[in-house]
Design an enzyme around this catalytic site. Structure first.
Site, PDB file in Angstrom:
ATOM      1  N   GLY A  46       0.833  -1.196   0.000  1.00  0.00           N
ATOM      2  CA  GLY A  46       0.000   0.000   0.000  1.00  0.00           C
ATOM      3  C   GLY A  46       0.868   1.245   0.000  1.00  0.00           C
ATOM      4  O   GLY A  46       2.003   1.218   0.479  1.00  0.00           O
ATOM      5  N   GLN A  51       3.137  10.032   1.037  1.00  0.00           N
ATOM      6  CA  GLN A  51       4.410   9.324   1.187  1.00  0.00           C
ATOM      7  C   GLN A  51       5.380   9.619   0.043  1.00  0.00           C
ATOM      8  O   GLN A  51       6.570   9.337   0.148  1.00  0.00           O
ATOM      9  CB  GLN A  51       4.173   7.810   1.262  1.00  0.00           C
ATOM     10  CG  GLN A  51       3.503   7.381   2.556  1.00  0.00           C
ATOM     11  CD  GLN A  51       3.339   5.878   2.615  1.00  0.00           C
ATOM     12  OE1 GLN A  51       2.385   5.329   2.096  1.00  0.00           O
ATOM     13  NE2 GLN A  51       4.276   5.201   3.246  1.00  0.00           N
ATOM     14  N   CYS A  94       5.622   0.004   7.433  1.00  0.00           N
ATOM     15  CA  CYS A  94       5.301   1.171   6.615  1.00  0.00           C
ATOM     16  C   CYS A  94       6.537   1.543   5.800  1.00  0.00           C
ATOM     17  O   CYS A  94       7.643   1.570   6.341  1.00  0.00           O
ATOM     18  CB  CYS A  94       4.899   2.331   7.522  1.00  0.00           C
ATOM     19  SG  CYS A  94       4.453   3.817   6.614  1.00  0.00           S
ATOM     20  N   LEU A  95       6.343   1.837   4.521  1.00  0.00           N
ATOM     21  CA  LEU A  95       7.479   2.185   3.664  1.00  0.00           C
ATOM     22  C   LEU A  95       8.159   3.471   4.125  1.00  0.00           C
ATOM     23  O   LEU A  95       9.322   3.699   3.805  1.00  0.00           O
ATOM     24  CB  LEU A  95       7.023   2.321   2.204  1.00  0.00           C
ATOM     25  CG  LEU A  95       6.536   1.019   1.539  1.00  0.00           C
ATOM     26  CD1 LEU A  95       5.962   1.310   0.162  1.00  0.00           C
ATOM     27  CD2 LEU A  95       7.658  -0.007   1.449  1.00  0.00           C
ATOM     28  N   HIS A 136      -4.715   1.662   7.447  1.00  0.00           N
ATOM     29  CA  HIS A 136      -3.342   2.172   7.506  1.00  0.00           C
ATOM     30  C   HIS A 136      -3.122   3.273   6.453  1.00  0.00           C
ATOM     31  O   HIS A 136      -2.606   4.344   6.767  1.00  0.00           O
ATOM     32  CB  HIS A 136      -2.379   0.995   7.290  1.00  0.00           C
ATOM     33  CG  HIS A 136      -0.931   1.365   7.277  1.00  0.00           C
ATOM     34  ND1 HIS A 136      -0.007   0.841   8.159  1.00  0.00           N
ATOM     35  CD2 HIS A 136      -0.224   2.211   6.468  1.00  0.00           C
ATOM     36  CE1 HIS A 136       1.185   1.364   7.890  1.00  0.00           C
ATOM     37  NE2 HIS A 136       1.085   2.191   6.872  1.00  0.00           N
ATOM     38  N   GLU A 137      -3.543   2.985   5.204  1.00  0.00           N
ATOM     39  CA  GLU A 137      -3.298   3.948   4.125  1.00  0.00           C
ATOM     40  C   GLU A 137      -4.142   5.216   4.290  1.00  0.00           C
ATOM     41  O   GLU A 137      -3.667   6.326   4.047  1.00  0.00           O
ATOM     42  CB  GLU A 137      -3.564   3.320   2.755  1.00  0.00           C
ATOM     43  CG  GLU A 137      -2.670   2.131   2.409  1.00  0.00           C
ATOM     44  CD  GLU A 137      -1.193   2.370   2.682  1.00  0.00           C
ATOM     45  OE1 GLU A 137      -0.716   3.503   2.531  1.00  0.00           O
ATOM     46  OE2 GLU A 137      -0.513   1.401   3.074  1.00  0.00           O
ATOM     47  N   HIS A 140      -2.724   7.774   6.589  1.00  0.00           N
ATOM     48  CA  HIS A 140      -1.660   8.611   5.999  1.00  0.00           C
ATOM     49  C   HIS A 140      -2.223   9.928   5.453  1.00  0.00           C
ATOM     50  O   HIS A 140      -1.531  10.940   5.443  1.00  0.00           O
ATOM     51  CB  HIS A 140      -0.969   7.876   4.844  1.00  0.00           C
ATOM     52  CG  HIS A 140       0.151   6.960   5.263  1.00  0.00           C
ATOM     53  ND1 HIS A 140       1.279   7.414   5.905  1.00  0.00           N
ATOM     54  CD2 HIS A 140       0.328   5.624   5.107  1.00  0.00           C
ATOM     55  CE1 HIS A 140       2.103   6.388   6.127  1.00  0.00           C
ATOM     56  NE2 HIS A 140       1.541   5.287   5.659  1.00  0.00           N
TER      57      HIS A 140
HETATM   58 NI    NI Z   1       2.405   3.363   5.728  1.00  0.00          NI
END
Ligand code: NI
Length: 171
Positions: A46, A51, A94-95, A136-137, A140
């Site tokens: 995701g 991000q 998380c990236l 989660h996304e 963000h």
């Molecule tokens: Ni994330």
């Protein structure tokens, strides 16, 4: 194909609230494609626009396992309209907080409403991993990170680690 750099904490853009998308035009379609390319390249399941430093309300996901046919999902202006009563505990990463994984409690089912790339309104019920990924996304888009759900001790440890790395990199 365009892979864009992924921001890492403590970048302030990861803590800002993203703006609604007014129209699904070519710019948004290109953005969605770049986000998917960036997510697959990372690799991740995701990615939210903030991000990559784009403060717009759009997220992409793909929960297909390796070797399976890709199932890309693009959600524009997504909104969770219903949370289930049950709670599930899942290990999240998380990236933007690389190489760390922690267990997080979240509702195990959600209903999400969003606009797709054709400009159509979609309502989707999700459970399991997809329900976690959606929550989660979408967080963000409001500057919320999964580490915010950890104990203060664990969260502070993560934040300190990345603050230190950022300071070293800036030297
Ligand atoms: Ni994330």
């Amino acid at each position: 194909m365009a892979i864009r750099p992924i921001l890492i904490i403590p970048d302030a853009r990861l803590r800002a609230v993203a703006d609604p998308i007014v129209e699904v035009d070519e710019e948004i379609k290109t953005l969605a494609k770049d986000m998917l390319d960036t997510m697959y390249d990372a690799p991740g399941i995701g990615l939210a626009a903030p991000q990559i430093g784009v403060m717009k309300r759009i997220v992409v996901m793909d929960l297909a396992a390796e070797g399976e046919t890709p199932t890309p999902l693009v959600m524009i202006n997504p909104e969770i309209t219903k949370f289930g009563d049950e709670i599930q505990v899942t290990e999240e990463g998380c990236l933007s907080i690389p190489e760390l994984y922690y267990e997080v409690e979240r509702p195990s089912t959600v209903t999400v409403k969003y606009t797709d790339l054709d400009g159509k309104e979609v309502t989707k019920d999700a459970d399991g991993k997809l329900a976690v990924c959606i929550q989660h996304e979408l967080d963000h888009l409001d500057g919320v990170l999964y580490i915010d759900y950890l104990s203060r001790l664990k969260r502070d440890r993560v934040i300190k680690k990345f603050d230190k790395q950022a300071k070293l990199a800036a030297r």
